[in-house]
Design a protein around this motif. Structure first.
Motif, PDB file in Angstrom:
ATOM      1  N   LEU A 173       0.829  -1.199   0.000  1.00 29.09           N
ATOM      2  CA  LEU A 173       0.000   0.000   0.000  1.00 29.09           C
ATOM      3  C   LEU A 173       0.869   1.256   0.000  1.00 29.09           C
ATOM      4  O   LEU A 173       0.619   2.192  -0.761  1.00 29.09           O
ATOM      5  CB  LEU A 173      -0.905  -0.007   1.226  1.00 29.09           C
ATOM      6  CG  LEU A 173      -1.952   1.055   1.313  1.00 29.09           C
ATOM      7  CD1 LEU A 173      -3.080   0.740   0.353  1.00 29.09           C
ATOM      8  CD2 LEU A 173      -2.482   1.141   2.721  1.00 29.09           C
ATOM      9  N   PHE A 174       1.899   1.260   0.829  1.00 33.42           N
ATOM     10  CA  PHE A 174       2.809   2.401   0.858  1.00 33.42           C
ATOM     11  C   PHE A 174       3.455   2.602  -0.505  1.00 33.42           C
ATOM     12  O   PHE A 174       3.519   3.723  -1.010  1.00 33.42           O
ATOM     13  CB  PHE A 174       3.885   2.206   1.936  1.00 33.42           C
ATOM     14  CG  PHE A 174       5.009   3.193   1.810  1.00 33.42           C
ATOM     15  CD1 PHE A 174       4.835   4.515   2.194  1.00 33.42           C
ATOM     16  CD2 PHE A 174       6.228   2.813   1.276  1.00 33.42           C
ATOM     17  CE1 PHE A 174       5.857   5.436   2.055  1.00 33.42           C
ATOM     18  CE2 PHE A 174       7.257   3.724   1.133  1.00 33.42           C
ATOM     19  CZ  PHE A 174       7.078   5.046   1.529  1.00 33.42           C
ATOM     20  N   LEU A 175       3.942   1.524  -1.116  1.00 37.66           N
ATOM     21  CA  LEU A 175       4.588   1.632  -2.429  1.00 37.66           C
ATOM     22  C   LEU A 175       3.613   2.155  -3.476  1.00 37.66           C
ATOM     23  O   LEU A 175       3.971   2.992  -4.308  1.00 37.66           O
ATOM     24  CB  LEU A 175       5.155   0.279  -2.846  1.00 37.66           C
ATOM     25  CG  LEU A 175       6.308  -0.252  -1.981  1.00 37.66           C
ATOM     26  CD1 LEU A 175       6.653  -1.677  -2.381  1.00 37.66           C
ATOM     27  CD2 LEU A 175       7.509   0.656  -2.079  1.00 37.66           C
ATOM     28  N   GLU A 176       2.386   1.694  -3.433  1.00 36.51           N
ATOM     29  CA  GLU A 176       1.380   2.125  -4.403  1.00 36.51           C
ATOM     30  C   GLU A 176       1.016   3.598  -4.210  1.00 36.51           C
ATOM     31  O   GLU A 176       0.926   4.358  -5.177  1.00 36.51           O
ATOM     32  CB  GLU A 176       0.126   1.252  -4.282  1.00 36.51           C
ATOM     33  CG  GLU A 176      -0.803   1.364  -5.443  1.00 36.51           C
ATOM     34  CD  GLU A 176      -0.168   0.936  -6.751  1.00 36.51           C
ATOM     35  OE1 GLU A 176      -0.363   1.655  -7.747  1.00 36.51           O
ATOM     36  OE2 GLU A 176       0.518  -0.103  -6.797  1.00 36.51           O
ATOM     37  N   VAL A 177       0.819   4.005  -2.964  1.00 41.84           N
ATOM     38  CA  VAL A 177       0.473   5.405  -2.688  1.00 41.84           C
ATOM     39  C   VAL A 177       1.645   6.325  -3.033  1.00 41.84           C
ATOM     40  O   VAL A 177       1.453   7.412  -3.574  1.00 41.84           O
ATOM     41  CB  VAL A 177       0.040   5.585  -1.216  1.00 41.84           C
ATOM     42  CG1 VAL A 177      -0.065   7.044  -0.832  1.00 41.84           C
ATOM     43  CG2 VAL A 177      -1.295   4.896  -0.980  1.00 41.84           C
ATOM     44  N   TYR A 178       2.858   5.866  -2.771  1.00 45.02           N
ATOM     45  CA  TYR A 178       4.033   6.672  -3.112  1.00 45.02           C
ATOM     46  C   TYR A 178       4.126   6.877  -4.626  1.00 45.02           C
ATOM     47  O   TYR A 178       4.377   7.990  -5.096  1.00 45.02           O
ATOM     48  CB  TYR A 178       5.301   6.015  -2.575  1.00 45.02           C
ATOM     49  CG  TYR A 178       6.549   6.777  -2.917  1.00 45.02           C
ATOM     50  CD1 TYR A 178       6.815   8.014  -2.325  1.00 45.02           C
ATOM     51  CD2 TYR A 178       7.455   6.282  -3.848  1.00 45.02           C
ATOM     52  CE1 TYR A 178       7.952   8.732  -2.662  1.00 45.02           C
ATOM     53  CE2 TYR A 178       8.591   6.984  -4.182  1.00 45.02           C
ATOM     54  CZ  TYR A 178       8.839   8.215  -3.589  1.00 45.02           C
ATOM     55  OH  TYR A 178       9.960   8.920  -3.925  1.00 45.02           O
ATOM     56  N   GLU A 179       3.927   5.801  -5.404  1.00 45.55           N
ATOM     57  CA  GLU A 179       3.953   5.926  -6.863  1.00 45.55           C
ATOM     58  C   GLU A 179       2.820   6.814  -7.362  1.00 45.55           C
ATOM     59  O   GLU A 179       3.003   7.604  -8.283  1.00 45.55           O
ATOM     60  CB  GLU A 179       3.870   4.549  -7.527  1.00 45.55           C
ATOM     61  CG  GLU A 179       5.149   3.768  -7.449  1.00 45.55           C
ATOM     62  CD  GLU A 179       6.318   4.492  -8.096  1.00 45.55           C
ATOM     63  OE1 GLU A 179       6.166   5.050  -9.204  1.00 45.55           O
ATOM     64  OE2 GLU A 179       7.399   4.519  -7.490  1.00 45.55           O
ATOM     65  N   ARG A 180       1.677   6.695  -6.741  1.00 48.02           N
ATOM     66  CA  ARG A 180       0.532   7.545  -7.102  1.00 48.02           C
ATOM     67  C   ARG A 180       0.853   9.011  -6.829  1.00 48.02           C
ATOM     68  O   ARG A 180       0.576   9.888  -7.641  1.00 48.02           O
ATOM     69  CB  ARG A 180      -0.684   7.082  -6.295  1.00 48.02           C
ATOM     70  CG  ARG A 180      -1.955   7.838  -6.519  1.00 48.02           C
ATOM     71  CD  ARG A 180      -3.022   7.253  -5.590  1.00 48.02           C
ATOM     72  NE  ARG A 180      -4.217   8.022  -5.567  1.00 48.02           N
ATOM     73  CZ  ARG A 180      -5.342   7.702  -6.177  1.00 48.02           C
ATOM     74  NH1 ARG A 180      -5.401   6.586  -6.878  1.00 48.02           N
ATOM     75  NH2 ARG A 180      -6.396   8.471  -6.095  1.00 48.02           N
ATOM     76  N   TYR A 181       1.456   9.286  -5.680  1.00 46.13           N
ATOM     77  CA  TYR A 181       1.839  10.653  -5.324  1.00 46.13           C
ATOM     78  C   TYR A 181       2.865  11.191  -6.326  1.00 46.13           C
ATOM     79  O   TYR A 181       2.745  12.319  -6.791  1.00 46.13           O
ATOM     80  CB  TYR A 181       2.399  10.704  -3.906  1.00 46.13           C
ATOM     81  CG  TYR A 181       2.916  12.070  -3.536  1.00 46.13           C
ATOM     82  CD1 TYR A 181       2.029  13.092  -3.218  1.00 46.13           C
ATOM     83  CD2 TYR A 181       4.279  12.333  -3.533  1.00 46.13           C
ATOM     84  CE1 TYR A 181       2.490  14.356  -2.888  1.00 46.13           C
ATOM     85  CE2 TYR A 181       4.750  13.589  -3.205  1.00 46.13           C
ATOM     86  CZ  TYR A 181       3.855  14.598  -2.881  1.00 46.13           C
ATOM     87  OH  TYR A 181       4.319  15.850  -2.582  1.00 46.13           O
ATOM     88  N   ARG A 182       3.862  10.382  -6.661  1.00 45.36           N
ATOM     89  CA  ARG A 182       4.876  10.816  -7.633  1.00 45.36           C
ATOM     90  C   ARG A 182       4.247  11.128  -8.977  1.00 45.36           C
ATOM     91  O   ARG A 182       4.590  12.109  -9.620  1.00 45.36           O
ATOM     92  CB  ARG A 182       5.952   9.744  -7.804  1.00 45.36           C
ATOM     93  CG  ARG A 182       6.961   9.747  -6.698  1.00 45.36           C
ATOM     94  CD  ARG A 182       8.104   8.821  -6.944  1.00 45.36           C
ATOM     95  NE  ARG A 182       8.508   8.795  -8.344  1.00 45.36           N
ATOM     96  CZ  ARG A 182       9.225   7.843  -8.888  1.00 45.36           C
ATOM     97  NH1 ARG A 182       9.631   6.836  -8.178  1.00 45.36           N
ATOM     98  NH2 ARG A 182       9.565   7.885 -10.158  1.00 45.36           N
ATOM     99  N   ARG A 183       3.316  10.290  -9.428  1.00 48.36           N
ATOM    100  CA  ARG A 183       2.657  10.499 -10.714  1.00 48.36           C
ATOM    101  C   ARG A 183       1.837  11.786 -10.691  1.00 48.36           C
ATOM    102  O   ARG A 183       1.917  12.598 -11.608  1.00 48.36           O
ATOM    103  CB  ARG A 183       1.767   9.304 -11.050  1.00 48.36           C
ATOM    104  CG  ARG A 183       1.061   9.437 -12.387  1.00 48.36           C
ATOM    105  CD  ARG A 183       0.194   8.236 -12.689  1.00 48.36           C
ATOM    106  NE  ARG A 183      -0.619   7.784 -11.587  1.00 48.36           N
ATOM    107  CZ  ARG A 183      -1.767   8.351 -11.210  1.00 48.36           C
ATOM    108  NH1 ARG A 183      -2.222   9.403 -11.834  1.00 48.36           N
ATOM    109  NH2 ARG A 183      -2.452   7.848 -10.211  1.00 48.36           N
ATOM    110  N   ILE A 184       1.072  11.997  -9.632  1.00 52.25           N
ATOM    111  CA  ILE A 184       0.233  13.203  -9.549  1.00 52.25           C
ATOM    112  C   ILE A 184       1.100  14.443  -9.373  1.00 52.25           C
ATOM    113  O   ILE A 184       0.863  15.466 -10.008  1.00 52.25           O
ATOM    114  CB  ILE A 184      -0.798  13.066  -8.412  1.00 52.25           C
ATOM    115  CG1 ILE A 184      -1.832  12.014  -8.803  1.00 52.25           C
ATOM    116  CG2 ILE A 184      -1.478  14.394  -8.116  1.00 52.25           C
ATOM    117  CD1 ILE A 184      -2.798  11.662  -7.704  1.00 52.25           C
ATOM    118  N   TYR A 185       2.123  14.358  -8.536  1.00 48.99           N
ATOM    119  CA  TYR A 185       3.017  15.498  -8.313  1.00 48.99           C
ATOM    120  C   TYR A 185       3.752  15.841  -9.601  1.00 48.99           C
ATOM    121  O   TYR A 185       3.880  17.012  -9.952  1.00 48.99           O
ATOM    122  CB  TYR A 185       3.992  15.187  -7.190  1.00 48.99           C
ATOM    123  CG  TYR A 185       4.901  16.347  -6.855  1.00 48.99           C
ATOM    124  CD1 TYR A 185       4.416  17.449  -6.168  1.00 48.99           C
ATOM    125  CD2 TYR A 185       6.231  16.345  -7.246  1.00 48.99           C
ATOM    126  CE1 TYR A 185       5.230  18.516  -5.867  1.00 48.99           C
ATOM    127  CE2 TYR A 185       7.056  17.407  -6.953  1.00 48.99           C
ATOM    128  CZ  TYR A 185       6.555  18.485  -6.257  1.00 48.99           C
ATOM    129  OH  TYR A 185       7.366  19.552  -5.966  1.00 48.99           O
TER     130      TYR A 185
END
Length: 192
Positions: A173-185
């Motif tokens: 979950l952490f890895l997925e949310v981190y990648e999601r944050y990077r993509r949106i940022y």
């Protein structure tokens, strides 16, 4: 999955039909959509594990001799962990509120249910501030996993299968949310 095939046939000077171009068009899955789907599946897995954890905890509250499916041996027992002081409020809320209140000292499974439902609902929105909250929550829960894993090994001397599964879900979950944050940022930065 249905694949659409488009072929164009050409008839050259000879009497044979030749296929000049035949391509298969496959629907492309957007990376944002697949990321959201993975995040939602992780939330559903975490929710299922949390509901099972809560179920076992409720059964233990009514019957101290209850044996759960996750109790495989004396040192591989989730009921031993759930019966401990760390089975409610991660062992932290009782330090603040005392162990007398069930509302202020909830079982870890009920905290997990609320967490996963909120994360699941927030996964439908791709606002930067929501993603930042998701990332902060993922970091905090990952730190709680390290804390509870240390307690599991060093204080309780037990291996809880439910706990290990939830730690794995939280790591993914952490890895997925981190990648999601990077993509949106990165998207927000590129559009400015």
């Amino acid at each position: 999955m249905i694949h659409v095939s488009t072929c164009s046939l050409a008839a050259p000077d000879t009497n044979r039909l030749e296929m000049s171009s035949c391509t298969q068009q496959r629907p492309k899955i957007d990376s944002a959509t697949s990321s959201s789907v993975r995040l939602r599946w992780l939330c559903i897995c975490g929710l299922a594990i949390s509901i099972y954890s809560l179920y076992v905890k409720i059964q233990l509250d009514y019957d101290e001799n209850y044996t759960a499916l996750c109790d495989l041996a004396e040192q591989v027992s989730c009921t031993a962990v759930f019966k401990s002081d760390y089975g409610r409020g991660f062992g932290l809320t009782q330090l603040i509120f005392g162990s007398s209140s069930d509302y202020l000292n909830p079982p870890n499974g009920s905290i997990g249910v609320v967490f996963y439902v909120l994360l699941f609902l927030s996964s439908f929105y791709e606002r930067r501030w929501i993603c930042q909250l998701q990332l902060m929550a993922a970091i905090i829960t990952l730190l709680l996993c390290f804390y509870l894993g240390g307690l599991l090994l060093l204080v309780l001397y037990d291996c809880c299968i439910v706990c290990v599964l939830i730690y794995a879900v939280h790591t993914l979950l952490f890895l997925e949310v981190y990648e999601r944050y990077r993509r949106i940022y990165a998207t927000k930065s590129a559009t400015k």
